[in-house]
Design an enzyme around this catalytic site. Sequence first.
Site, PDB file in Angstrom:
ATOM      1  N   HIS A 255       0.850  -1.204   0.000  1.00  0.00           N
ATOM      2  CA  HIS A 255       0.000   0.000   0.000  1.00  0.00           C
ATOM      3  C   HIS A 255       0.887   1.257   0.000  1.00  0.00           C
ATOM      4  CE1 HIS A 255      -3.452   2.591   1.364  1.00  0.00           C
ATOM      5  NE2 HIS A 255      -2.471   3.263   1.952  1.00  0.00           N
ATOM      6  N   GLU A 256       1.875   1.269   0.900  1.00  0.00           N
ATOM      7  CA  GLU A 256       2.701   2.475   1.030  1.00  0.00           C
ATOM      8  C   GLU A 256       3.622   2.670  -0.175  1.00  0.00           C
ATOM      9  OE1 GLU A 256       2.104   4.738   3.151  1.00  0.00           O
ATOM     10  OE2 GLU A 256       0.944   3.700   4.681  1.00  0.00           O
ATOM     11  N   HIS A 259       1.769   4.338  -2.857  1.00  0.00           N
ATOM     12  CA  HIS A 259       1.747   5.803  -2.745  1.00  0.00           C
ATOM     13  C   HIS A 259       2.993   6.422  -3.390  1.00  0.00           C
ATOM     14  CE1 HIS A 259      -1.875   6.222  -0.521  1.00  0.00           C
ATOM     15  NE2 HIS A 259      -1.423   5.808   0.649  1.00  0.00           N
ATOM     16  N   HIS A 265      -5.282   7.379  -2.353  1.00  0.00           N
ATOM     17  CA  HIS A 265      -6.242   6.466  -1.723  1.00  0.00           C
ATOM     18  C   HIS A 265      -7.402   6.165  -2.676  1.00  0.00           C
ATOM     19  CE1 HIS A 265      -4.499   7.552   2.383  1.00  0.00           C
ATOM     20  NE2 HIS A 265      -4.207   6.286   2.117  1.00  0.00           N
ATOM     21  N   CYS A 266      -7.751   4.897  -2.782  1.00  0.00           N
ATOM     22  CA  CYS A 266      -8.787   4.462  -3.719  1.00  0.00           C
ATOM     23  C   CYS A 266     -10.170   4.677  -3.109  1.00  0.00           C
ATOM     24  CB  CYS A 266      -8.596   2.993  -4.061  1.00  0.00           C
ATOM     25  SG  CYS A 266      -9.837   2.412  -5.241  1.00  0.00           S
ATOM     26  N   CYS A 271     -10.297  -2.218  -2.341  1.00  0.00           N
ATOM     27  CA  CYS A 271      -8.972  -2.184  -2.966  1.00  0.00           C
ATOM     28  C   CYS A 271      -7.913  -2.017  -1.886  1.00  0.00           C
ATOM     29  CB  CYS A 271      -8.933  -0.987  -3.926  1.00  0.00           C
ATOM     30  SG  CYS A 271      -7.356  -0.640  -4.717  1.00  0.00           S
ATOM     31  N   CYS A 290      -7.889  -2.824  -7.138  1.00  0.00           N
ATOM     32  CA  CYS A 290      -9.067  -2.830  -8.015  1.00  0.00           C
ATOM     33  C   CYS A 290      -8.565  -2.572  -9.447  1.00  0.00           C
ATOM     34  CB  CYS A 290     -10.049  -1.753  -7.565  1.00  0.00           C
ATOM     35  SG  CYS A 290      -9.524  -0.076  -8.005  1.00  0.00           S
ATOM     36  N   CYS A 293      -6.849   0.933 -10.035  1.00  0.00           N
ATOM     37  CA  CYS A 293      -5.489   1.061  -9.474  1.00  0.00           C
ATOM     38  C   CYS A 293      -4.514   0.107 -10.168  1.00  0.00           C
ATOM     39  CB  CYS A 293      -5.529   0.822  -7.966  1.00  0.00           C
ATOM     40  SG  CYS A 293      -6.431   2.127  -7.093  1.00  0.00           S
TER      41      CYS A 293
END
Length: 360
Positions: A255-256, A259, A265-266, A271, A290, A293
């Site tokens: 996740h990070e 970024h 952020h989705c 997601c 998703c 993304c």
Amino acid sequence: MMKVLQHSQHTLKTALISQNPGLVSQYEKLDARERRLLSEAFQPSSHLFGPITVHSQSDWITSHPEVPQDFEQFFTDRHRNIPCPEKHIIYMQSIGSLSNTRVISEEYIKWLKGYCEAFFYGLTVKFLEPVSVSATKCSFRVNEHTHNLQIHAGHILAFLKKKKPKDAFCIVGITMIDLYPRDSWNFVFGQASLTDGVGIFSFARYGKDFYSSRYEGKVSKPQRTSSNDYSVFDNYYSPEITSILLWRSCKTLTHEIGHIFGLRHCQWLACLMQGSNHLEESDRRPLNLCPICLRKLQVAIGFSIVERYKALLRWIDEESNDLSRATPRKSSDHVNLQKPVEAFQDWREWIVKCIAVLEK
């Protein structure tokens, strides 16, 4: 208050494909099988991608109103980081011990490295020699709520920025010590700087007993330690490496790093890139991106979607490869180094379904 965020087919289709003729034709040039999978984003009957459910007012999406980022906004963002042949390596730097034995620590980093290589398929992931907390010269404190040691996230980012190799797309620090971003904050799971391509993430709160009174990481005597006496970290408690800890670590890390690629952020579908305010919300997020993304990441790296899914499947299925090389130095280090992937099994089934759509 359970609320389902349901976007119209038209909204999702525009978010994925855009109405810009150039981006529409870029989408149409994709392999037909990839388009079939991505178009699941706007099929109301999709079994692969569902809407976001908001469980409470304290969830991220309710408490942090943000402008949603569709594919076109991502693609046309002049400031996003794009890997190139000169800068295509994700470096991982562990800070402080990740486990009670060196052998497990090394294996754990290998598992995370392998996962990131599959997730960001096409980029190389390397790890740097582990460093001690004292090497970073960061500030630290004892948290007044948990009575656990914490290290200053911003100081770690500054340390990593100085250490960033020339060929790095980004450098990410990982630690089992809790983090705080500034004195007024209680804690933070991680922090990243997009412009500098650096990030730091702590897995401390992912251990199964962090919030219990039995947690062994508490500082028994909260004496005022001098701000440069790092010996308090010498035998710092690190949680047992369980499947759920590995699952949460992989989720936070990807996740990070997402970024750092410029993915915000989705807010479209369930997601990995959804924001999260607390552990329960983070646990509800899926491991997968998703389609919107996924298309952003694909255009940034240039992978084949099916090859990426197959790499993730191999990571889940392969046993810990280097058992022979990780021979314990002393008998007390004798540990069972099977990669604990039980928590990934639902995701494994989901990947198999996606591969079936891509290979129809």
